[in-house]
Design a protein around this motif. Sequence first.
Motif, PDB file in Angstrom:
ATOM      1  N   LEU A  23      33.582  88.963 109.312  1.00  0.00           N
ATOM      2  CA  LEU A  23      34.973  88.559 109.527  1.00  0.00           C
ATOM      3  C   LEU A  23      35.857  89.063 108.398  1.00  0.00           C
ATOM      4  O   LEU A  23      36.983  89.509 108.617  1.00  0.00           O
ATOM      5  CB  LEU A  23      35.064  87.027 109.624  1.00  0.00           C
ATOM      6  N   ALA A  24      35.342  89.000 107.158  1.00  0.00           N
ATOM      7  CA  ALA A  24      36.115  89.486 106.010  1.00  0.00           C
ATOM      8  C   ALA A  24      36.373  90.981 106.118  1.00  0.00           C
ATOM      9  O   ALA A  24      37.421  91.474 105.685  1.00  0.00           O
ATOM     10  CB  ALA A  24      35.387  89.162 104.717  1.00  0.00           C
ATOM     11  N   GLU A  25      35.408  91.740 106.687  1.00  0.00           N
ATOM     12  CA  GLU A  25      35.598  93.172 106.851  1.00  0.00           C
ATOM     13  C   GLU A  25      36.668  93.486 107.881  1.00  0.00           C
ATOM     14  O   GLU A  25      37.407  94.460 107.756  1.00  0.00           O
ATOM     15  CB  GLU A  25      34.283  93.825 107.261  1.00  0.00           C
ATOM     16  N   LEU A  26      36.751  92.659 108.915  1.00  0.00           N
ATOM     17  CA  LEU A  26      37.709  92.903 109.979  1.00  0.00           C
ATOM     18  C   LEU A  26      39.121  92.507 109.588  1.00  0.00           C
ATOM     19  O   LEU A  26      40.094  93.131 110.016  1.00  0.00           O
ATOM     20  CB  LEU A  26      37.291  92.155 111.251  1.00  0.00           C
ATOM     21  N   LEU A  27      39.242  91.447 108.776  1.00  0.00           N
ATOM     22  CA  LEU A  27      40.566  90.970 108.398  1.00  0.00           C
ATOM     23  C   LEU A  27      41.171  91.882 107.337  1.00  0.00           C
ATOM     24  O   LEU A  27      40.476  92.385 106.461  1.00  0.00           O
ATOM     25  CB  LEU A  27      40.484  89.540 107.842  1.00  0.00           C
ATOM     26  N   PRO A  28      42.479  92.106 107.371  1.00  0.00           N
ATOM     27  CA  PRO A  28      43.121  92.939 106.331  1.00  0.00           C
ATOM     28  C   PRO A  28      43.109  92.221 104.993  1.00  0.00           C
ATOM     29  O   PRO A  28      43.166  90.993 104.923  1.00  0.00           O
ATOM     30  CB  PRO A  28      44.553  93.112 106.862  1.00  0.00           C
ATOM     31  N   GLU A  29      42.999  93.004 103.915  1.00  0.00           N
ATOM     32  CA  GLU A  29      43.004  92.410 102.590  1.00  0.00           C
ATOM     33  C   GLU A  29      44.373  91.804 102.299  1.00  0.00           C
ATOM     34  O   GLU A  29      45.398  92.423 102.570  1.00  0.00           O
ATOM     35  CB  GLU A  29      42.670  93.468 101.531  1.00  0.00           C
ATOM     36  N   PRO A  30      44.377  90.575 101.713  1.00  0.00           N
ATOM     37  CA  PRO A  30      45.670  89.948 101.417  1.00  0.00           C
ATOM     38  C   PRO A  30      46.395  90.699 100.310  1.00  0.00           C
ATOM     39  O   PRO A  30      45.786  91.188  99.366  1.00  0.00           O
ATOM     40  CB  PRO A  30      45.273  88.534 100.955  1.00  0.00           C
ATOM     41  N   GLU A  31      47.706  90.802 100.443  1.00  0.00           N
ATOM     42  CA  GLU A  31      48.503  91.461  99.417  1.00  0.00           C
ATOM     43  C   GLU A  31      48.580  90.578  98.179  1.00  0.00           C
ATOM     44  O   GLU A  31      48.683  89.361  98.281  1.00  0.00           O
ATOM     45  CB  GLU A  31      49.913  91.736  99.945  1.00  0.00           C
ATOM     46  N   PRO A  32      48.512  91.187  96.984  1.00  0.00           N
ATOM     47  CA  PRO A  32      48.596  90.376  95.758  1.00  0.00           C
ATOM     48  C   PRO A  32      49.943  89.677  95.647  1.00  0.00           C
ATOM     49  O   PRO A  32      50.981  90.240  96.008  1.00  0.00           O
ATOM     50  CB  PRO A  32      48.406  91.409  94.639  1.00  0.00           C
ATOM     51  N   GLU A  33      49.897  88.437  95.183  1.00  0.00           N
ATOM     52  CA  GLU A  33      51.132  87.686  95.036  1.00  0.00           C
ATOM     53  C   GLU A  33      51.969  88.285  93.908  1.00  0.00           C
ATOM     54  O   GLU A  33      51.446  88.589  92.840  1.00  0.00           O
ATOM     55  CB  GLU A  33      50.830  86.216  94.735  1.00  0.00           C
ATOM     56  N   PRO A  34      53.248  88.446  94.133  1.00  0.00           N
ATOM     57  CA  PRO A  34      54.096  89.013  93.064  1.00  0.00           C
ATOM     58  C   PRO A  34      54.196  88.043  91.896  1.00  0.00           C
ATOM     59  O   PRO A  34      54.167  86.823  92.073  1.00  0.00           O
ATOM     60  CB  PRO A  34      55.455  89.184  93.759  1.00  0.00           C
ATOM     61  N   GLU A  35      54.268  88.609  90.696  1.00  0.00           N
ATOM     62  CA  GLU A  35      54.410  87.772  89.513  1.00  0.00           C
ATOM     63  C   GLU A  35      55.764  87.082  89.542  1.00  0.00           C
ATOM     64  O   GLU A  35      56.774  87.679  89.925  1.00  0.00           O
ATOM     65  CB  GLU A  35      54.292  88.615  88.246  1.00  0.00           C
ATOM     66  N   PRO A  36      55.785  85.807  89.145  1.00  0.00           N
ATOM     67  CA  PRO A  36      57.067  85.087  89.173  1.00  0.00           C
ATOM     68  C   PRO A  36      58.061  85.723  88.210  1.00  0.00           C
ATOM     69  O   PRO A  36      57.705  86.148  87.112  1.00  0.00           O
ATOM     70  CB  PRO A  36      56.684  83.669  88.727  1.00  0.00           C
ATOM     71  N   ALA A  37      59.294  85.806  88.640  1.00  0.00           N
ATOM     72  CA  ALA A  37      60.336  86.378  87.792  1.00  0.00           C
ATOM     73  C   ALA A  37      60.608  85.440  86.618  1.00  0.00           C
ATOM     74  O   ALA A  37      60.563  84.213  86.761  1.00  0.00           O
ATOM     75  CB  ALA A  37      61.614  86.568  88.613  1.00  0.00           C
ATOM     76  N   PRO A  38      60.833  86.002  85.448  1.00  0.00           N
ATOM     77  CA  PRO A  38      61.086  85.141  84.289  1.00  0.00           C
ATOM     78  C   PRO A  38      62.397  84.386  84.442  1.00  0.00           C
ATOM     79  O   PRO A  38      63.341  84.860  85.074  1.00  0.00           O
ATOM     80  CB  PRO A  38      61.154  86.139  83.126  1.00  0.00           C
ATOM     81  N   LEU A  39      62.433  83.205  83.873  1.00  0.00           N
ATOM     82  CA  LEU A  39      63.671  82.444  83.868  1.00  0.00           C
ATOM     83  C   LEU A  39      64.642  83.131  82.915  1.00  0.00           C
ATOM     84  O   LEU A  39      64.314  83.411  81.762  1.00  0.00           O
ATOM     85  CB  LEU A  39      63.398  81.004  83.422  1.00  0.00           C
ATOM     86  N   CYS A  40      65.846  83.402  83.398  1.00  0.00           N
ATOM     87  CA  CYS A  40      66.786  84.210  82.634  1.00  0.00           C
ATOM     88  C   CYS A  40      67.748  83.382  81.787  1.00  0.00           C
ATOM     89  O   CYS A  40      68.704  83.935  81.245  1.00  0.00           O
ATOM     90  CB  CYS A  40      67.565  85.123  83.571  1.00  0.00           C
ATOM     91  N   GLU A  41      67.510  82.119  81.669  1.00  0.00           N
ATOM     92  CA  GLU A  41      68.402  81.303  80.847  1.00  0.00           C
ATOM     93  C   GLU A  41      68.217  81.663  79.373  1.00  0.00           C
ATOM     94  O   GLU A  41      67.108  81.669  78.849  1.00  0.00           O
ATOM     95  CB  GLU A  41      68.108  79.817  81.063  1.00  0.00           C
ATOM     96  N   ALA A  42      69.299  81.980  78.697  1.00  0.00           N
ATOM     97  CA  ALA A  42      69.270  82.386  77.284  1.00  0.00           C
ATOM     98  C   ALA A  42      69.850  81.274  76.414  1.00  0.00           C
ATOM     99  O   ALA A  42      70.693  80.489  76.855  1.00  0.00           O
ATOM    100  CB  ALA A  42      70.043  83.676  77.091  1.00  0.00           C
ATOM    101  N   SER A  43      69.379  81.218  75.168  1.00  0.00           N
ATOM    102  CA  SER A  43      69.861  80.174  74.252  1.00  0.00           C
ATOM    103  C   SER A  43      69.927  80.718  72.833  1.00  0.00           C
ATOM    104  O   SER A  43      69.199  81.639  72.459  1.00  0.00           O
ATOM    105  CB  SER A  43      68.944  78.946  74.301  1.00  0.00           C
TER     106      SER A  43
END
Length: 329
Positions: free
Chosen positions: A90-110
Amino acid sequence: MRVNPRFINAGAIFVIAFSTGYVMQNADALAARFGGNDKPDQVRLDTTAQVEADIAAPLAELSEEEPLVPVEPAVAALGRPATQAYASRLAELLPEPEPEPEPAPLCEASLTAKAKPSAMLALEITAPCEAGKRVEIRHEALVFAETLDSSGKLQIQMPVLREAAHVTAQFSDGQVLATSAVIPDLAEFERIGLQWQGETGVELHAFEFGAARGHPGHIHAGNPRSPRRAELLGAGFMVKLGSAQDGPQAEIYSFPAADAQYEGMVRMSVELAVSEANCGREIQAQALRAATDGEIEPMDLSLSVPACDSVGEFLVLNNLLRDMSIAAN
């Protein structure tokens, strides 16, 4: 096909009951039709006995069979190897899952500021989306540029020129941060600064109480000392500001005049190393002086650098800056 014995038992009992009732109710009619016997009671009894005997025979045969045992429904068990093989297939037949994108950094500056001993100000900038970029810091007439690290942070200590110190930090995209802090011991210090733009080769030098060049009292970028020296020894120190070579830079010399242990002069001079980058040019700089009375005195300077055949030489300018006059306390 095998018939469930329980159904046979139930059917036989039903047939016996039904037949017995039918015979008993119609015994006279049966005798008259089939036997012609003048004794209907005898016909009824014989007939009833015969029916019961005919039905009881199969029941006797059934009673001699083995006891009935309920049959469990067959369930096919899927072995572990088969399950693993199925999962692998079943794993061979199913398409490989796409890697999750890295979360964007929080852009709040201080930008935060905290007063430190020797009239210093600790600055901390946090700007994740400006990582590795330049930031221009301003305080009164003082301007210098620093570069944030790979995580978007910067921590520095800077001498201030005003007791109620207001500082701004501006990024290349126009974003401006601001902060303020009170520096209670600024009145104890005299400060002289020199600032410029880009690679000019200029340096600020201080010679405390007649110190010769290269001696411990000769304070410059190569021998800056530290603010701790002012606390422990009542002597001066220098701070270099600005890490961007092509940006605004500054050097500021501080002396704790209010707690001076000696009386005398601190001689100030501007020196310039002639290089391929500045030879034959006109260098623009600005001197800043913060006195113990809180006044800030800016002064523009214009320096003519010798021709490029003088590369490697040093130009010493002793009369550009006013010396510090120190009184013992």
